[in-house]
Scaffold this active site. Structure first.
Site, PDB file in Angstrom:
ATOM      1  N   GLY A  40       0.822  -1.211   0.000  1.00 25.30           N
ATOM      2  CA  GLY A  40       0.000   0.000   0.000  1.00 25.30           C
ATOM      3  C   GLY A  40       0.853   1.258   0.000  1.00 25.30           C
ATOM      4  O   GLY A  40       0.562   2.210  -0.729  1.00 25.30           O
ATOM      5  N   GLN A  69       3.954 -10.745  -1.688  1.00 23.21           N
ATOM      6  CA  GLN A  69       3.605 -11.839  -0.786  1.00 23.21           C
ATOM      7  C   GLN A  69       2.570 -12.829  -1.342  1.00 23.21           C
ATOM      8  O   GLN A  69       2.614 -14.018  -1.009  1.00 23.21           O
ATOM      9  CB  GLN A  69       3.145 -11.282   0.567  1.00 23.21           C
ATOM     10  N   CYS A 189      -4.570 -12.086   3.954  1.00 24.65           N
ATOM     11  CA  CYS A 189      -5.111 -13.092   3.049  1.00 24.65           C
ATOM     12  C   CYS A 189      -5.681 -14.306   3.790  1.00 24.65           C
ATOM     13  O   CYS A 189      -5.061 -15.371   3.840  1.00 24.65           O
ATOM     14  CB  CYS A 189      -4.070 -13.560   2.036  1.00 24.65           C
ATOM     15  N   ASP A 325      -3.047  -3.291   5.423  1.00 23.95           N
ATOM     16  CA  ASP A 325      -3.374  -4.204   6.519  1.00 23.95           C
ATOM     17  C   ASP A 325      -3.427  -3.547   7.897  1.00 23.95           C
ATOM     18  O   ASP A 325      -4.093  -4.047   8.800  1.00 23.95           O
ATOM     19  CB  ASP A 325      -2.335  -5.337   6.582  1.00 23.95           C
ATOM     20  N   LYS A 333      -7.860  -8.480   4.753  1.00 21.73           N
ATOM     21  CA  LYS A 333      -6.531  -7.850   4.590  1.00 21.73           C
ATOM     22  C   LYS A 333      -5.811  -8.460   3.385  1.00 21.73           C
ATOM     23  O   LYS A 333      -5.234  -9.551   3.497  1.00 21.73           O
ATOM     24  CB  LYS A 333      -5.683  -8.042   5.848  1.00 21.73           C
ATOM     25  N   CYS A 368      -9.743 -12.610  -3.247  1.00 21.82           N
ATOM     26  CA  CYS A 368      -8.908 -13.701  -2.762  1.00 21.82           C
ATOM     27  C   CYS A 368      -8.945 -14.830  -3.791  1.00 21.82           C
ATOM     28  O   CYS A 368      -9.958 -15.535  -3.893  1.00 21.82           O
ATOM     29  CB  CYS A 368      -9.453 -14.180  -1.417  1.00 21.82           C
TER      30      CYS A 368
END
Ligand SMILES: Cc1cc2nc3c(=O)[nH]c(=O)nc-3n(C[C@H](O)[C@H](O)[C@H](O)COP(=O)(O)OP(=O)(O)OC[C@H]3O[C@@H](n4cnc5c(N)ncnc54)[C@H](O)[C@@H]3O)c2cc1C
Length: 440
Positions: A40, A69, A189, A325, A333, A368
């Protein structure tokens, strides 16, 4: 608009080696300070760097490396290489900003200052907090020792330090219990803990070893997934593939030498069960970093930066925003959520600077890609109300190879080439086009 800013001490070479013993005691001053140069923070800094200049935009970030990630899950499954997840931070930081390679240790919100680990002070007019959340492996007794022992069968995709050991553990698995955990805390996640479970299960099938292994998914949550549409699809998959799902079950201790894991029943905490394992994939509890969670002015009771969930503006300090997050916004998140927040924070910050009404609101969008094997994926997309907010005009609650390829090959390209340059605000525009303007 962005004219005023200066460094009180000239600071030409701002990228410095990080060392806690080197005390610098310099004072910097800027219009906008971004703390945290991860997903972010970098996306927003890139946007801001088009309007501000190097002397009035500071990015405070201690790391040399930046990780994408979301690819850790595929590294864990032996599908992608670690090198594809990592770039040097200095190659991503926009040229038009000052990078201080240091970390925030103290925020004084009443004085508009941040103190750093190297002893510097940064004065700001506007502050963006983008420090993410961190895995807290040390909170589970026995876990860190077990992760460091390659023979223990304990592994985790949630850290660049451990992710490369996941596939070797999977390859050695021949029989016994393969246990996958989800902790009793917010996680980044929330789909990833079960993605690695499905990948392992698929791997065992492909290798002809599935019948000898008992696959168990132990989650602290009361549900398999927060959004009913996708939860229904995932329950079906678990049933068909003989994956045992236990809800409200939380990992509290690991013994890597004996290969035993202790779980508590969250509804009856006095009830503990010890399970033997051949493979234990652990998702640890997570929290914001100490400098954030310990600051009561900045955070809510849970230690997250307390913002209005629609505008992302701090509820007590209007010159502060959060992204990603670390914010208290109750979205899932994910990097996808941070992408959707980027333009909201950018435009709202500009409005605050001009004393105008905040123009944009964030709807809680998160996505997701629920990878369910080596060539399939359910692309979950939803908002704050946990209503599906799907980009494509076909059913997304079914497993598709196209969605697997999107996750593996397309989204990383968008991340590195658009999001890291401040040019990606999430798929809202595509969603509108795909649904002929009839969708939100
Ligand atoms: C295994 C795994 C799988 C995932 N899968 C997906 C997926 O499929 N899809 C998806 O959208 N998302 C996924 N995510 C989540 C996604 O990576 C995060 O939500 C996203 O990176 C959050 O961005 P952020 O900027 O808030 O935090 P981060 O990217 O973590 O960045 C935080 C930054 O802040 C810095 N920082 C910390 N403390 C300080 C301090 N005191 N001072 C200065 N800087 C500090 C850190 O060094 C770091 O660079 C996954 C994550 C993991 C771990």
């Amino acid at each position: 608009m962005f004219a005023r800013c200066y460094n009180k001490i000239s600071h030409l070479n701002s990228i410095r080696p990080f060392s806690s013993t080197k005390i610098l005691n310099e004072t910097h001053s800027c219009k906008v300070l971004v703390v945290g140069g991860g997903t972010g923070g970098l996306a927003l800094t890139a946007k801001l760097s088009r309007t501000l200049n190097k002397s009035n935009l500071i990015l405070l970030e201690p790391s040399n490396d930046h990780y994408y990630q979301p690819l850790f899950t595929l590294v864990g499954g032996g599908i992608e290489k670690m090198k594809d997840t990592r770039k040097y931070e200095e190659d991503l930081v926009p040229k038009n900003c000052t990078w201080l390679k240091d970390k925030a240790v103290d925020f004084n919100l009443k004085k508009n200052t941040v103190n750093t680990a190297l002893g510097d002070k940064i004065e700001y007019d506007y502050l963006i907090v983008a420090t993410g959340i961190i895995p807290r492996y040390e909170l589970i007794p026995g876990l860190v020792e077990s992760l460091k022992n390659p023979e223990s069968g304990v592994c985790s995709i949630y850290s660049p330090n451990y992710v490369e050991n996941v596939f070797p553990v999977m390859q050695k698995l021949n029989s016994g219990n393969a246990i996958f955990t989800f902790p009793n805390s917010p996680v980044k996640c929330p789909g990833a803990p079960q993605k690695i479970c499905y990948i392992t299960e698929d791997y065992l099938r492909k290798e002809g070893k599935r019948t000898n292994v008992n696959v168990i998914y132990n989650t602290s949550l009361p549900v398999i997934f927060g959004v009913k549409r996708y939860a229904d699809a995932l329950w079906k998959i678990c049933k068909e593939r003989d994956i045992n799902v236990n809800t409200r079950t939380n990992l509290v201790r690991v013994n890597g030498e004996k290969k035993e894991a202790t779980f508590e029943n969250l509804d009856k905490p006095e009830e503990k069960s010890i399970l033997p394992f051949s493979m234990l994939h652990v998702v640890p509890p997570m929290s914001t970093t100490e400098a954030i969670s310990s600051n009561k002015d900045l955070t809510n009771a849970a230690g997250f930066v307390e913002v209005d969930k629609s505008t992302m503006q701090h509820v007590r300090f209007p010159n502060i925003f959060a992204i990603g997050d670390c914010s208290s916004s109750p979205n899932s998140k994910t990097a996808a959520a941070a992408a959707a927040q980027t333009n909201v924070v950018f435009e709202n910050l500009k409005a605050v600077m001009k004393n105008q009404k905040l123009p944009l609101t964030y709807d809680g969008y998160a996505s997701c890609p629920l990878v369910t094997g080596y060539d399939k994926c359910i692309l979950a997309e939803f908002d704050y109300e946990l209503n599906p907010l799907e980009t494509f005009p076909f059913r997304q609650d079914v497993e598709r190879t196209s969605m697997f390829l999107l996750k593996k090959d397309v989204i990383p390209v968008i991340y590195w080439n658009l999001m890291m340059k401040g040019l990606w605000n999430g798929p809202a525009l595509f969603r509108k086009i795909m649904h002929l303007g009839l969708h939100k």
